[in-house]
Write a protein that holds these residues in place. Structure first.
Motif, PDB file in Angstrom:
ATOM      1  N   GLY A   1       0.810  -1.216   0.000  1.00  0.00           N
ATOM      2  CA  GLY A   1       0.000   0.000   0.000  1.00  0.00           C
ATOM      3  C   GLY A   1       0.841   1.263   0.000  1.00  0.00           C
ATOM      4  O   GLY A   1       0.480   2.265  -0.626  1.00  0.00           O
ATOM      5  N   HIS A   2       1.973   1.231   0.712  1.00  0.00           N
ATOM      6  CA  HIS A   2       2.880   2.387   0.712  1.00  0.00           C
ATOM      7  C   HIS A   2       3.337   2.723  -0.707  1.00  0.00           C
ATOM      8  O   HIS A   2       3.312   3.890  -1.124  1.00  0.00           O
ATOM      9  N   TYR A   3       3.747   1.723  -1.441  1.00  0.00           N
ATOM     10  CA  TYR A   3       4.269   1.957  -2.789  1.00  0.00           C
ATOM     11  C   TYR A   3       3.159   2.422  -3.732  1.00  0.00           C
ATOM     12  O   TYR A   3       3.393   3.262  -4.616  1.00  0.00           O
ATOM     13  N   ILE A   4       1.963   1.889  -3.554  1.00  0.00           N
ATOM     14  CA  ILE A   4       0.841   2.339  -4.388  1.00  0.00           C
ATOM     15  C   ILE A   4       0.539   3.803  -4.117  1.00  0.00           C
ATOM     16  O   ILE A   4       0.319   4.595  -5.045  1.00  0.00           O
ATOM     17  N   TRP A   5       0.531   4.186  -2.827  1.00  0.00           N
ATOM     18  CA  TRP A   5       0.221   5.577  -2.493  1.00  0.00           C
ATOM     19  C   TRP A   5       1.309   6.525  -2.986  1.00  0.00           C
ATOM     20  O   TRP A   5       1.004   7.617  -3.474  1.00  0.00           O
ATOM     21  N   LEU A   6       2.574   6.125  -2.871  1.00  0.00           N
ATOM     22  CA  LEU A   6       3.658   6.965  -3.385  1.00  0.00           C
ATOM     23  C   LEU A   6       3.537   7.139  -4.903  1.00  0.00           C
ATOM     24  O   LEU A   6       3.767   8.234  -5.432  1.00  0.00           O
ATOM     25  N   THR A   7       3.191   6.071  -5.594  1.00  0.00           N
ATOM     26  CA  THR A   7       2.990   6.158  -7.043  1.00  0.00           C
ATOM     27  C   THR A   7       1.894   7.155  -7.379  1.00  0.00           C
ATOM     28  O   THR A   7       2.033   7.986  -8.291  1.00  0.00           O
ATOM     29  N   LEU A   8       0.798   7.095  -6.619  1.00  0.00           N
ATOM     30  CA  LEU A   8      -0.308   8.019  -6.844  1.00  0.00           C
ATOM     31  C   LEU A   8       0.100   9.462  -6.544  1.00  0.00           C
ATOM     32  O   LEU A   8      -0.209  10.381  -7.322  1.00  0.00           O
ATOM     33  N   LEU A   9       0.813   9.675  -5.423  1.00  0.00           N
ATOM     34  CA  LEU A   9       1.239  11.023  -5.054  1.00  0.00           C
ATOM     35  C   LEU A   9       2.138  11.643  -6.129  1.00  0.00           C
ATOM     36  O   LEU A   9       1.931  12.801  -6.535  1.00  0.00           O
ATOM     37  N   TYR A  10       3.126  10.894  -6.577  1.00  0.00           N
ATOM     38  CA  TYR A  10       4.059  11.433  -7.563  1.00  0.00           C
ATOM     39  C   TYR A  10       3.378  11.620  -8.918  1.00  0.00           C
ATOM     40  O   TYR A  10       3.723  12.542  -9.670  1.00  0.00           O
ATOM     41  N   SER A  11       2.405  10.781  -9.237  1.00  0.00           N
ATOM     42  CA  SER A  11       1.674  10.946 -10.497  1.00  0.00           C
ATOM     43  C   SER A  11       0.844  12.216 -10.466  1.00  0.00           C
ATOM     44  O   SER A  11       0.820  12.984 -11.441  1.00  0.00           O
ATOM     45  N   ILE A  12       0.171  12.463  -9.340  1.00  0.00           N
ATOM     46  CA  ILE A  12      -0.623  13.688  -9.203  1.00  0.00           C
ATOM     47  C   ILE A  12       0.282  14.918  -9.233  1.00  0.00           C
ATOM     48  O   ILE A  12      -0.029  15.920  -9.894  1.00  0.00           O
ATOM     49  N   ALA A  13       1.409  14.838  -8.516  1.00  0.00           N
ATOM     50  CA  ALA A  13       2.336  15.966  -8.487  1.00  0.00           C
ATOM     51  C   ALA A  13       2.886  16.271  -9.877  1.00  0.00           C
ATOM     52  O   ALA A  13       3.001  17.440 -10.276  1.00  0.00           O
ATOM     53  N   GLY A  14       3.222  15.221 -10.627  1.00  0.00           N
ATOM     54  CA  GLY A  14       3.731  15.421 -11.974  1.00  0.00           C
ATOM     55  C   GLY A  14       2.692  16.016 -12.905  1.00  0.00           C
ATOM     56  O   GLY A  14       2.985  16.918 -13.700  1.00  0.00           O
ATOM     57  N   ALA A  15       1.450  15.512 -12.802  1.00  0.00           N
ATOM     58  CA  ALA A  15       0.382  16.028 -13.652  1.00  0.00           C
ATOM     59  C   ALA A  15       0.071  17.486 -13.332  1.00  0.00           C
ATOM     60  O   ALA A  15      -0.165  18.304 -14.233  1.00  0.00           O
ATOM     61  N   TYR A  16       0.081  17.848 -12.046  1.00  0.00           N
ATOM     62  CA  TYR A  16      -0.249  19.221 -11.651  1.00  0.00           C
ATOM     63  C   TYR A  16       0.866  20.201 -12.029  1.00  0.00           C
ATOM     64  O   TYR A  16       0.602  21.287 -12.536  1.00  0.00           O
ATOM     65  N   SER A  17       2.101  19.802 -11.780  1.00  0.00           N
ATOM     66  CA  SER A  17       3.222  20.715 -12.033  1.00  0.00           C
ATOM     67  C   SER A  17       3.679  20.714 -13.482  1.00  0.00           C
ATOM     68  O   SER A  17       4.366  21.644 -13.915  1.00  0.00           O
ATOM     69  N   GLY A  18       3.322  19.658 -14.228  1.00  0.00           N
ATOM     70  CA  GLY A  18       3.786  19.550 -15.608  1.00  0.00           C
ATOM     71  C   GLY A  18       5.239  19.147 -15.710  1.00  0.00           C
ATOM     72  O   GLY A  18       5.871  19.347 -16.748  1.00  0.00           O
ATOM     73  N   LYS A  19       5.785  18.563 -14.631  1.00  0.00           N
ATOM     74  CA  LYS A  19       7.198  18.159 -14.616  1.00  0.00           C
ATOM     75  C   LYS A  19       7.298  16.648 -14.401  1.00  0.00           C
ATOM     76  O   LYS A  19       6.348  16.010 -13.940  1.00  0.00           O
ATOM     77  N   ASN A  20       8.467  16.103 -14.716  1.00  0.00           N
ATOM     78  CA  ASN A  20       8.680  14.667 -14.591  1.00  0.00           C
ATOM     79  C   ASN A  20       8.961  14.295 -13.131  1.00  0.00           C
ATOM     80  O   ASN A  20      10.022  14.645 -12.601  1.00  0.00           O
ATOM     81  N   PRO A  21       8.052  13.582 -12.464  1.00  0.00           N
ATOM     82  CA  PRO A  21       8.278  13.247 -11.053  1.00  0.00           C
ATOM     83  C   PRO A  21       9.423  12.267 -10.836  1.00  0.00           C
ATOM     84  O   PRO A  21       9.996  12.215  -9.750  1.00  0.00           O
ATOM     85  N   MET A  22       9.766  11.477 -11.856  1.00  0.00           N
ATOM     86  CA  MET A  22      10.856  10.514 -11.708  1.00  0.00           C
ATOM     87  C   MET A  22      12.194  11.214 -11.501  1.00  0.00           C
ATOM     88  O   MET A  22      13.115  10.639 -10.925  1.00  0.00           O
ATOM     89  N   ALA A  23      12.298  12.464 -11.960  1.00  0.00           N
ATOM     90  CA  ALA A  23      13.531  13.220 -11.752  1.00  0.00           C
ATOM     91  C   ALA A  23      13.760  13.492 -10.274  1.00  0.00           C
ATOM     92  O   ALA A  23      14.888  13.740  -9.847  1.00  0.00           O
ATOM     93  N   ILE A  24      12.708  13.447  -9.486  1.00  0.00           N
ATOM     94  CA  ILE A  24      12.809  13.616  -8.027  1.00  0.00           C
ATOM     95  C   ILE A  24      12.918  12.270  -7.342  1.00  0.00           C
ATOM     96  O   ILE A  24      13.778  12.046  -6.489  1.00  0.00           O
ATOM     97  N   LEU A  25      12.028  11.369  -7.723  1.00  0.00           N
ATOM     98  CA  LEU A  25      11.946  10.072  -7.043  1.00  0.00           C
ATOM     99  C   LEU A  25      13.246   9.281  -7.150  1.00  0.00           C
ATOM    100  O   LEU A  25      13.637   8.588  -6.203  1.00  0.00           O
ATOM    101  N   LYS A  26      13.960   9.417  -8.270  1.00  0.00           N
ATOM    102  CA  LYS A  26      15.193   8.648  -8.467  1.00  0.00           C
ATOM    103  C   LYS A  26      16.287   9.050  -7.481  1.00  0.00           C
ATOM    104  O   LYS A  26      17.229   8.282  -7.249  1.00  0.00           O
ATOM    105  N   ASN A  27      16.177  10.243  -6.892  1.00  0.00           N
ATOM    106  CA  ASN A  27      17.192  10.720  -5.949  1.00  0.00           C
ATOM    107  C   ASN A  27      16.871  10.385  -4.497  1.00  0.00           C
ATOM    108  O   ASN A  27      17.670  10.691  -3.604  1.00  0.00           O
ATOM    109  N   TYR A  28      15.698   9.791  -4.252  1.00  0.00           N
ATOM    110  CA  TYR A  28      15.244   9.610  -2.878  1.00  0.00           C
ATOM    111  C   TYR A  28      15.670   8.286  -2.247  1.00  0.00           C
ATOM    112  O   TYR A  28      15.275   7.991  -1.121  1.00  0.00           O
ATOM    113  N   GLY A  29      16.468   7.497  -2.940  1.00  0.00           N
ATOM    114  CA  GLY A  29      16.919   6.226  -2.373  1.00  0.00           C
ATOM    115  C   GLY A  29      17.637   6.370  -1.033  1.00  0.00           C
ATOM    116  O   GLY A  29      17.287   5.681  -0.063  1.00  0.00           O
TER     117      GLY A  29
END
Length: 412
Positions: free
Chosen positions: A216-244
């Motif tokens: 459920g954590h991973y599903i919610w994170l996927t949803l959050l970053y998808s919404i953030a990317g759609a709203y901002s018009g930017k690629n959310p993976m450019a942020i998520l890839k640095n969060y390891g």
């Protein structure tokens, strides 16, 4: 590192759990003896007294955590701060409602059977020491909200200072009294559950539930970053890839506050698409008010525990109220290990009606996976910072204004 782990609250709770289960199994075969019966009576009585003490502390914890948080945020309210509060609250209650829907959908298909045959009866309490709380849970919540808002609206510096001092006092109570007795309460509770035969027969279900929550954590994170990317018009993976590194650190520290420095470095690597001022403003703030992973975990767990111990799931109306209030408690909860469930003990007992068995079970299974919930919280902060970036750009808010807000955030 080893010493830190062995002195941590999750380890002590786990140790209390194991000792309690072991003692319960021993007593199951020796309860007819004089010594076995005496030990069982001591355990049952100790559990009652400890649960009374925890119940007494719950309203104090609510007032100490919620009221000062409201006064701090109210006094320093700004446009970006209000937006940050709204999206953090929406994310938290969204995660809670998502977990509720998943609970009603998934849990009925699991073999959670509260009516296990052959359970033993636990003896009555020998010595009932009643420690009633100073007020009910809901009274404490409404008192905190009204006093906090009124103090903020009137810029009541004296009341605000008193609430700040009271929060320090409550944190000391939690640190020096509540947390040390929690392993004892856990041990006594699991001893009785093990003696009955409930917990040993339901152990496989616990493991399955923990795996479901992590998914459920991973599903919610996927949803959050998808919404953030759609709203901002930017690629959310450019942020998520640095969060390891931040995710791994959060798993190890089990604390959003302790992970803050690493999370800031990870977010700064994402400039752009994040704005630097939004990083310095949003990441420290969200570390304290955005606890989506912990909220999701707690919501799913309360449904499972309710079915396991009481034979029923909470009513939908109860769960909706629980989710809405839990979002408020998450904003006021400290960013320390177990902060969310500690701050919301009143909701578990007041709204859902859990007794000491349910409370102890919640504390334990929450602590066992708290590190992954914290990692979800920290990683989700990057998505909310991206939403702040999108909002600032869409409303032509320049960096000077948000830098001033960052200074405000440093005071919070």
């Amino acid at each position: 590192m080893k010493n830190g782990f062995f002195s941590s609250l999750p380890f002590r709770l786990l140790l209390g759990l194991l000792i309690g289960i072991g003692l319960g199994l021993v007593l199951e075969g020796s309860d007819q003896t004089l010594v076995g019966g005496a030990v069982l009576n001591i355990v049952v009585t100790a559990k009652y007294i400890l649960s009374q003490f925890i119940g007494f502390c719950v309203p104090l914890i609510i007032i100490g955590f919620i009221a000062p948080s409201i006064t701090r945020l109210g006094q320093n309210a700004s446009r970006m701060l209000k937006v940050a509060l709204v999206i953090a609250y929406v994310s938290s209650i969204g995660a809670a409602l998502f977990a509720t829907a998943a609970g009603y959908t998934i849990l009925p298909h699991l073999n959670i059977n509260p009516n296990v045959d052959g359970l033993k009866n636990v003896p009555d309490v020998v010595f009932a020491l009643s420690i009633p709380p100073i007020m009910s849970v809901m009274s404490a919540l409404f008192f905190s909200v009204m006093v906090g808002l009124a103090a903020a609206w009137n810029n009541s510096k004296n009341v605000t200072a008193i609430l700040e001092e009271f929060q320090k006092i409550v944190l000391s109570i939690v640190t020096h009294f509540v947390i040390p007795v929690l392993p004892l309460l856990i041990g006594c509770t699991f001893c009785t559950l093990s003696y009955e035969g409930t917990i040993t027969r339901q152990l496989p279900i616990f493991l399955i539930i923990i795996v479901i929550v992590m998914a459920g954590h991973y599903i919610w994170l996927t949803l959050l970053y998808s919404i953030a990317g759609a709203y901002s018009g930017k690629n959310p993976m450019a942020i998520l890839k640095n969060y390891g590194p931040a995710y791994v650190t959060a798993v190890g520290t089990m604390s959003s506050a302790a992970t803050l420095s690493v999370a800031l470095k990870c977010a700064e690597k994402s400039v752009p698409p994040l704005r630097k001022d939004m990083v310095h403003f949003g990441i420290p703030l969200f570390a304290n008010i955005h606890l989506c992973g912990s909220v999701l975990t707690e919501t799913f767990f309360v449904m499972a525990v309710s079915r396991m111990l009481y034979g029923v799931y909470p009513e939908p109306g109860q769960m909706v109220l629980f989710c809405l209030l839990l979002g408020v408690f998450a904003i006021g909860a400290p960013g320390v290990p177990g902060g969310t469930v500690m701050a919301s003990l009143g909701l578990i007992t007041g709204v859902l009606g859990f007794d000491e068995n349910g409370t102890a079970l919640m504390l334990t299974i929450f602590a066992l996976q708290d590190s992954f919930g914290t990692a979800c919280n920290v990683t989700g902060d990057g998505a909310l910072s991206l939403i702040l970036t999108g909002y600032a750009e869409k409303h032509s808010i320049n960096e000077q204004e948000t830098e001033a807000a960052a200074k405000i955030n440093a005071e919070i």
